[in-house]
Design an enzyme around this catalytic site. Sequence first.
Site, PDB file in Angstrom:
ATOM      1  CE  LYS A  34      45.923  39.588  31.496  1.00  0.00           C
ATOM      2  NZ  LYS A  34      46.348  38.277  31.970  1.00  0.00           N
ATOM      3  CB  CYS A  38      43.622  35.347  29.326  1.00  0.00           C
ATOM      4  SG  CYS A  38      43.200  35.975  30.965  1.00  0.00           S
TER       5      CYS A  38
HETATM    6  N1  LIG Z   1      40.517  33.860  35.371  1.00  0.00           N
HETATM    7  C1  LIG Z   1      41.797  34.102  35.152  1.00  0.00           C
HETATM    8  O1  LIG Z   1      42.631  33.227  35.259  1.00  0.00           O
HETATM    9  C2  LIG Z   1      42.292  35.491  34.800  1.00  0.00           C
HETATM   10  C3  LIG Z   1      43.674  35.679  34.698  1.00  0.00           C
HETATM   11  C4  LIG Z   1      44.144  36.956  34.419  1.00  0.00           C
HETATM   12  C5  LIG Z   1      43.243  37.987  34.231  1.00  0.00           C
HETATM   13  N2  LIG Z   1      41.894  37.771  34.324  1.00  0.00           N
HETATM   14  C6  LIG Z   1      40.991  38.902  34.140  1.00  0.00           C
HETATM   15  O2  LIG Z   1      40.407  39.203  35.412  1.00  0.00           O
HETATM   16  C7  LIG Z   1      39.069  39.695  35.224  1.00  0.00           C
HETATM   17  C8  LIG Z   1      38.121  38.850  36.063  1.00  0.00           C
HETATM   18  O3  LIG Z   1      38.158  37.530  35.567  1.00  0.00           O
HETATM   19  P1  LIG Z   1      37.539  36.304  36.358  1.00  0.00           P
HETATM   20  O4  LIG Z   1      38.050  35.092  35.678  1.00  0.00           O
HETATM   21  O5  LIG Z   1      37.761  36.465  37.810  1.00  0.00           O
HETATM   22  O6  LIG Z   1      35.986  36.519  36.035  1.00  0.00           O
HETATM   23  P2  LIG Z   1      34.758  35.733  36.693  1.00  0.00           P
HETATM   24  O7  LIG Z   1      33.684  35.729  35.670  1.00  0.00           O
HETATM   25  O8  LIG Z   1      35.211  34.437  37.282  1.00  0.00           O
HETATM   26  O9  LIG Z   1      34.315  36.660  37.914  1.00  0.00           O
HETATM   27  C9  LIG Z   1      33.844  37.936  37.756  1.00  0.00           C
HETATM   28  C10 LIG Z   1      32.747  38.181  38.781  1.00  0.00           C
HETATM   29  O10 LIG Z   1      32.356  39.548  38.694  1.00  0.00           O
HETATM   30  C11 LIG Z   1      30.961  39.623  39.001  1.00  0.00           C
HETATM   31  N3  LIG Z   1      30.452  40.925  38.577  1.00  0.00           N
HETATM   32  C12 LIG Z   1      30.176  41.393  37.332  1.00  0.00           C
HETATM   33  N4  LIG Z   1      29.778  42.675  37.383  1.00  0.00           N
HETATM   34  C13 LIG Z   1      29.793  43.049  38.699  1.00  0.00           C
HETATM   35  C14 LIG Z   1      29.484  44.247  39.407  1.00  0.00           C
HETATM   36  N5  LIG Z   1      29.076  45.353  38.771  1.00  0.00           N
HETATM   37  N6  LIG Z   1      29.586  44.242  40.747  1.00  0.00           N
HETATM   38  C15 LIG Z   1      29.999  43.138  41.407  1.00  0.00           C
HETATM   39  N7  LIG Z   1      30.322  41.970  40.794  1.00  0.00           N
HETATM   40  C16 LIG Z   1      30.217  41.929  39.456  1.00  0.00           C
HETATM   41  C17 LIG Z   1      30.391  38.419  38.302  1.00  0.00           C
HETATM   42  O11 LIG Z   1      29.140  38.052  38.843  1.00  0.00           O
HETATM   43  C18 LIG Z   1      31.493  37.366  38.544  1.00  0.00           C
HETATM   44  O12 LIG Z   1      31.220  36.608  39.713  1.00  0.00           O
HETATM   45  C19 LIG Z   1      38.802  39.635  33.727  1.00  0.00           C
HETATM   46  O13 LIG Z   1      39.082  40.869  33.147  1.00  0.00           O
HETATM   47  C20 LIG Z   1      39.808  38.602  33.234  1.00  0.00           C
HETATM   48  O14 LIG Z   1      40.141  38.793  31.875  1.00  0.00           O
HETATM   49  C21 LIG Z   1      41.416  36.541  34.619  1.00  0.00           C
END
Ligand SMILES: NC(=O)c1ccc[n+]([C@@H]2O[C@H](COP(=O)([O-])OP(=O)(O)OC[C@H]3O[C@@H](n4cnc5c(N)ncnc54)[C@H](O)[C@@H]3O)[C@@H](O)[C@H]2O)c1
Length: 403
Positions: free
Chosen positions: A202, A256
């Site tokens: 990744k 990312c």
């Molecule tokens: N957004 C993308 O396009 C994308 C693509 C590939 C990978 N990722 C990876 O995926 C992961 C998530 O990214 P995202 O964009 O969905 O993040 P985001 O910020 O949109 O969502 C994450 C959610 O997790 C919640 N959260 C935090 N701690 C928590 C806990 N202890 N219990 C319950 N909920 C909790 C937050 O309130 C938030 O709503 C990250 O590691 C990111 O790097 C994201």
Amino acid sequence: MKKDKKICVIGLGYIGLPTACYLASSGYQVIGVDINKKKIESLVKSKLPFFEPGLGKLFKTARKNLEISLKSQKADIFIISVPTPITSKKKADLKFVIQAAKDINKVLNNGNLVILESTVPPGTVEKVVLPILLKGHKNFKIYLSHAPERAIPGNTLLEMKNNDRIIGGIDKKSAFLAKQIYSSFVKGDICLTDATTAEFVKLIENTFRDINIAFANELAKLSDKIDVNVWEAIKLANLHPRVNIHSPGPGVGGHCIGVVPWFLINTRPNDTQAIKLARQINDSMPAYVIKYISLMLKGIKNPRITILGVAYKANVDDWRETPALQIIKLAKNKKWQVKIHDPLVKNFPYSITTDFNKATEDSDCLVLITNHNFYKKINPEQIRNMRVGILLIKKNGRKQVLK
Ligand SMILES: NC(=O)c1ccc[n+]([C@@H]2O[C@H](COP(=O)([O-])OP(=O)(O)OC[C@H]3O[C@@H](n4cnc5c(N)ncnc54)[C@H](O)[C@@H]3O)[C@@H](O)[C@H]2O)c1
């Protein structure tokens, strides 16, 4: 078809919410958990907290199998999809992953499967998550995998379903069990490996793109010096069957590409020189944009500029790590008046409008940062193929398009 396993998806953001919806739609009983009270309240009222094409429809289908909760609950499978940002010192901030693992530890049962989706530095699954899960449960046999996400905002649903996927387990059975879960909605190939390799894969995917963009940005600077149109040059070079140079732009944003390379750099600072240099080049682009605007504004007293688009990429409302923030800050330091327009972004740190006319009237210079479809009507011929670019319009009516 109804499935008998209960899945708890922790973190209902851009990745966790569509994942929970897909799993619930394919028949699993899903508990979607988030610590953000506002998000939970709006989801309970069936109001989505962000915009993603097709998600409203999928959420409706999923709803009968999807419980929304503020707390992790007992389940057969846990999927962690919480943020993994970087600290001000550019170190991976694992506090959300650690907290999610601690929350699971409290409700964990023997035989459970835990899947980490969040992007993490190599070794996190085995050295950070596993010990937290097993604390106080030394006799448990649990299964643990990493299933990093590759989908892109704006096309998340299609990509989540159709992209090939890498899953790495702490052992073969962990990877196999995770594959079974994702097979319920993933149509792409699911390739199995070990957890650390999956973490590494990744990171190198995103880093490849960061380095490629840095190369394009360097070419843009070089082309300016030798009076070559970088866009034409890249288009022609990409006709070569083994060349695929990305597009130059005002910097790299999002969760990312601009963040993840630091996970590698901080793993082995002395062995990641090219990765670090690419980060520096991409981080230098907002200042380069400001230099260009300064040239355009030469001779204009008390200039007013309009920033068009602050989302980190086209057609999404996500502004995390957007280079627009740095551009706005530098413009304000120069005492320019700055108006900001974006058709999708809400809750931005600076005052922002969706009223295009209001944002652009009396402006000396329009600075197109994000190539939302909305802006294509300005001058479709000129900006049709832009990923991100700059459009500068001079007060005296002369136009200049810099791509
Ligand atoms: N957004 C993308 O396009 C994308 C693509 C590939 C990978 N990722 C990876 O995926 C992961 C998530 O990214 P995202 O964009 O969905 O993040 P985001 O910020 O949109 O969502 C994450 C959610 O997790 C919640 N959260 C935090 N701690 C928590 C806990 N202890 N219990 C319950 N909920 C909790 C937050 O309130 C938030 O709503 C990250 O590691 C990111 O790097 C994201």
